[in-house]
Design a protein around this motif. Structure first.
Motif, PDB file in Angstrom:
ATOM      1  N   LYS A 233      29.227 -46.825  22.046  1.00  0.00           N
ATOM      2  CA  LYS A 233      29.706 -47.753  23.075  1.00  0.00           C
ATOM      3  C   LYS A 233      29.747 -49.207  22.628  1.00  0.00           C
ATOM      4  O   LYS A 233      30.535 -49.993  23.141  1.00  0.00           O
ATOM      5  CB  LYS A 233      28.785 -47.673  24.314  1.00  0.00           C
ATOM      6  CG  LYS A 233      28.553 -46.269  24.846  1.00  0.00           C
ATOM      7  CD  LYS A 233      29.831 -45.610  25.311  1.00  0.00           C
ATOM      8  CE  LYS A 233      29.530 -44.276  26.003  1.00  0.00           C
ATOM      9  NZ  LYS A 233      30.777 -43.534  26.291  1.00  0.00           N
ATOM     10  N   ILE A 234      28.843 -49.579  21.735  1.00  0.00           N
ATOM     11  CA  ILE A 234      28.692 -51.021  21.472  1.00  0.00           C
ATOM     12  C   ILE A 234      28.082 -51.241  20.098  1.00  0.00           C
ATOM     13  O   ILE A 234      27.290 -50.416  19.623  1.00  0.00           O
ATOM     14  CB  ILE A 234      27.826 -51.665  22.594  1.00  0.00           C
ATOM     15  CG1 ILE A 234      27.801 -53.194  22.489  1.00  0.00           C
ATOM     16  CG2 ILE A 234      26.410 -51.104  22.599  1.00  0.00           C
ATOM     17  CD1 ILE A 234      27.259 -53.873  23.761  1.00  0.00           C
ATOM     18  N   LEU A 235      28.511 -52.331  19.467  1.00  0.00           N
ATOM     19  CA  LEU A 235      28.003 -52.704  18.139  1.00  0.00           C
ATOM     20  C   LEU A 235      27.518 -54.154  18.210  1.00  0.00           C
ATOM     21  O   LEU A 235      28.277 -55.041  18.608  1.00  0.00           O
ATOM     22  CB  LEU A 235      29.140 -52.567  17.116  1.00  0.00           C
ATOM     23  CG  LEU A 235      28.890 -53.023  15.686  1.00  0.00           C
ATOM     24  CD1 LEU A 235      27.963 -52.051  14.964  1.00  0.00           C
ATOM     25  CD2 LEU A 235      30.203 -53.122  14.921  1.00  0.00           C
ATOM     26  N   VAL A 247      36.345 -56.552  22.226  1.00  0.00           N
ATOM     27  CA  VAL A 247      36.400 -55.093  22.289  1.00  0.00           C
ATOM     28  C   VAL A 247      37.385 -54.606  21.238  1.00  0.00           C
ATOM     29  O   VAL A 247      38.451 -55.198  21.052  1.00  0.00           O
ATOM     30  CB  VAL A 247      36.866 -54.623  23.695  1.00  0.00           C
ATOM     31  CG1 VAL A 247      36.935 -53.100  23.753  1.00  0.00           C
ATOM     32  CG2 VAL A 247      35.916 -55.136  24.771  1.00  0.00           C
ATOM     33  N   GLN A 248      37.005 -53.560  20.542  1.00  0.00           N
ATOM     34  CA  GLN A 248      37.923 -52.937  19.582  1.00  0.00           C
ATOM     35  C   GLN A 248      37.850 -51.421  19.770  1.00  0.00           C
ATOM     36  O   GLN A 248      36.763 -50.849  19.695  1.00  0.00           O
ATOM     37  CB  GLN A 248      37.517 -53.321  18.156  1.00  0.00           C
ATOM     38  CG  GLN A 248      38.474 -52.783  17.094  1.00  0.00           C
ATOM     39  CD  GLN A 248      38.032 -53.168  15.690  1.00  0.00           C
ATOM     40  OE1 GLN A 248      37.448 -54.232  15.480  1.00  0.00           O
ATOM     41  NE2 GLN A 248      38.288 -52.286  14.738  1.00  0.00           N
ATOM     42  N   ASP A 249      38.993 -50.811  20.010  1.00  0.00           N
ATOM     43  CA  ASP A 249      39.061 -49.360  20.239  1.00  0.00           C
ATOM     44  C   ASP A 249      38.068 -48.918  21.326  1.00  0.00           C
ATOM     45  O   ASP A 249      37.454 -47.846  21.216  1.00  0.00           O
ATOM     46  CB  ASP A 249      38.780 -48.596  18.940  1.00  0.00           C
ATOM     47  CG  ASP A 249      39.819 -48.886  17.867  1.00  0.00           C
ATOM     48  OD1 ASP A 249      41.017 -48.702  18.145  1.00  0.00           O
ATOM     49  OD2 ASP A 249      39.432 -49.324  16.767  1.00  0.00           O
ATOM     50  N   GLY A 250      37.887 -49.749  22.325  1.00  0.00           N
ATOM     51  CA  GLY A 250      36.989 -49.400  23.427  1.00  0.00           C
ATOM     52  C   GLY A 250      35.518 -49.664  23.144  1.00  0.00           C
ATOM     53  O   GLY A 250      34.672 -49.478  24.009  1.00  0.00           O
ATOM     54  N   ILE A 251      35.208 -50.076  21.922  1.00  0.00           N
ATOM     55  CA  ILE A 251      33.808 -50.354  21.548  1.00  0.00           C
ATOM     56  C   ILE A 251      33.558 -51.860  21.687  1.00  0.00           C
ATOM     57  O   ILE A 251      34.317 -52.675  21.157  1.00  0.00           O
ATOM     58  CB  ILE A 251      33.529 -49.908  20.097  1.00  0.00           C
ATOM     59  CG1 ILE A 251      33.764 -48.392  19.960  1.00  0.00           C
ATOM     60  CG2 ILE A 251      32.109 -50.278  19.671  1.00  0.00           C
ATOM     61  CD1 ILE A 251      33.662 -47.869  18.528  1.00  0.00           C
ATOM     62  N   HIS A 252      32.507 -52.225  22.421  1.00  0.00           N
ATOM     63  CA  HIS A 252      32.155 -53.642  22.542  1.00  0.00           C
ATOM     64  C   HIS A 252      31.588 -54.142  21.218  1.00  0.00           C
ATOM     65  O   HIS A 252      30.719 -53.489  20.625  1.00  0.00           O
ATOM     66  CB  HIS A 252      31.091 -53.846  23.626  1.00  0.00           C
ATOM     67  CG  HIS A 252      31.573 -53.493  24.992  1.00  0.00           C
ATOM     68  ND1 HIS A 252      32.457 -54.281  25.696  1.00  0.00           N
ATOM     69  CD2 HIS A 252      31.314 -52.421  25.787  1.00  0.00           C
ATOM     70  CE1 HIS A 252      32.711 -53.724  26.866  1.00  0.00           C
ATOM     71  NE2 HIS A 252      32.034 -52.589  26.941  1.00  0.00           N
ATOM     72  N   LEU A 253      32.071 -55.282  20.765  1.00  0.00           N
ATOM     73  CA  LEU A 253      31.527 -55.918  19.560  1.00  0.00           C
ATOM     74  C   LEU A 253      30.852 -57.206  20.011  1.00  0.00           C
ATOM     75  O   LEU A 253      31.510 -58.107  20.541  1.00  0.00           O
ATOM     76  CB  LEU A 253      32.640 -56.231  18.563  1.00  0.00           C
ATOM     77  CG  LEU A 253      33.541 -55.062  18.138  1.00  0.00           C
ATOM     78  CD1 LEU A 253      34.567 -55.537  17.099  1.00  0.00           C
ATOM     79  CD2 LEU A 253      32.716 -53.909  17.573  1.00  0.00           C
TER      80      LEU A 253
END
Ligand SMILES: [Zn+2]
Length: 304
Positions: A233-235, A247-253
């Motif tokens: 979900k998140i990085l 957000v990149q490809d639905g993943i929170h950065l």
């Protein structure tokens, strides 16, 4: 609204990593009030996120007019005050000043683990200004990592599993790299823990073409693993010393602010309190150093 904060479930392997377990037990540890944020409506687990402390053995050392030891002392004071609601703290690398010297880590230990005890269980990631061998020797963390080549670990929370990676490639050289062995470990570990949301922490930022600062050299290989695994979900990362979120490809950065070692005076410094819920995360920036409008602000991020 009253809610309860549960401490993290602590697997045996991660217990060994802790410097101290400062009185948090398996019981419910705190009741607190929160404003009515959606994500924090259910029970959350709260983690203190710090990055880029850049602590020198010389506690008087200034960089760009900032005393790094003063900044970390202030931030750690705030973490101590919040310890009743926190289950862990994660320092996202560049723990040491520039070259990961033993004296730097000695100073870190004095600040964060006085008399052998820290306010909350403490986890470290390594950055490009750390030295893995010195870190392992001085902070006695060798036993914690399932990989000998890198310092990695998994923190198991009620709401999510938190994967801590090691992007240190070469001491005091800007780029970072995860490498094949670590990426293979990560893919297998994510597959083995697909039942809960996965949160990733690493020191370097995902590198994009045209980035001014070098980041993770094998970003493509990393995202080939993260994107298709929908429970990721998140990085979180540090390295660029610039608080921000995208957000990149639905993943929170989420780019954590530096605790110390402030590159640009207009940017905030401090630490971030993460409240992990079942459906997302709430982030609060606790500032240290000069006042900044970002200090005290909350960010609510929903899971994909
Ligand atoms: Zn740094």
């Amino acid at each position: 609204m009253t809610f309860h904060i549960l401490p993290a479930d602590q697997p045996l392997a991660s217990r060994r990593r802790f410097f101290a377990w400062a009185g948090l037990t398996a019981a419910v540890i705190a009741a607190n009030r929160l404003p009515g944020e959606e994500i924090a409506k259910s029970a959350t687990t709260r983690i203190a996120l710090l990055s880029d402390t850049h602590i020198s053995a010389d506690k008087e050392l200034l960089s760009r007019g900032v005393n790094m030891t003063d900044h970390l002392t202030q931030a750690w004071q705030q973490v101590n005050e919040a310890a009743g609601r926190l289950s862990s703290a994660i320092v996202h690398g560049d723990v040491a000043f520039l070259k990961g010297e033993m004296g730097d880590y000695g100073q870190v230990a004095q600040l964060l683990v006085p008399a052998g005890k820290s306010a909350v269980p403490l986890h470290f990631l390594l950055g490009n200004h750390d030295d893995r061998a010195n870190f392992r020797e001085s902070l006695k963390s060798a036993a914690a990592s399932p990989l000998e080549s890198h310092h990695v670990s998994i923190l198991e929370l009620k709401q999510a599993n938190w994967f801590m990676l090691d992007s240190l490639e070469k001491v005091n050289s800007t780029p970072g790299k995860l490498g094949t062995a670590q990426l293979e470990w990560l893919a297998a570990a994510l597959d083995a823990k697909a039942d809960k949301p996965a949160i990733i922490s690493v020191h370097h930022h995902p590198q994009k073409e045209g980035d001014k600062v070098a980041g993770i050299q094998d970003t493509k290989e990393l995202f080939d693993i993260l994107v298709p695994r929908k429970h990721v979900k998140i990085l979180f990362y540090g390295h660029t010393h610039a608080w921000g979120q995208k957000v990149q490809d639905g993943i929170h950065l989420v780019n954590l602010p530096p605790v110390a070692y402030v590159f640009a005076k207009e940017k905030p410094s401090g630490w971030v309190e993460a409240a992990v819920g079942d459906k997302g995360i709430e982030l609060t920036l606790h500032g240290v150093g000069p006042a900044n409008e970002a200090h005290g602000k909350k960010l609510e991020l929903a899971w994909r």
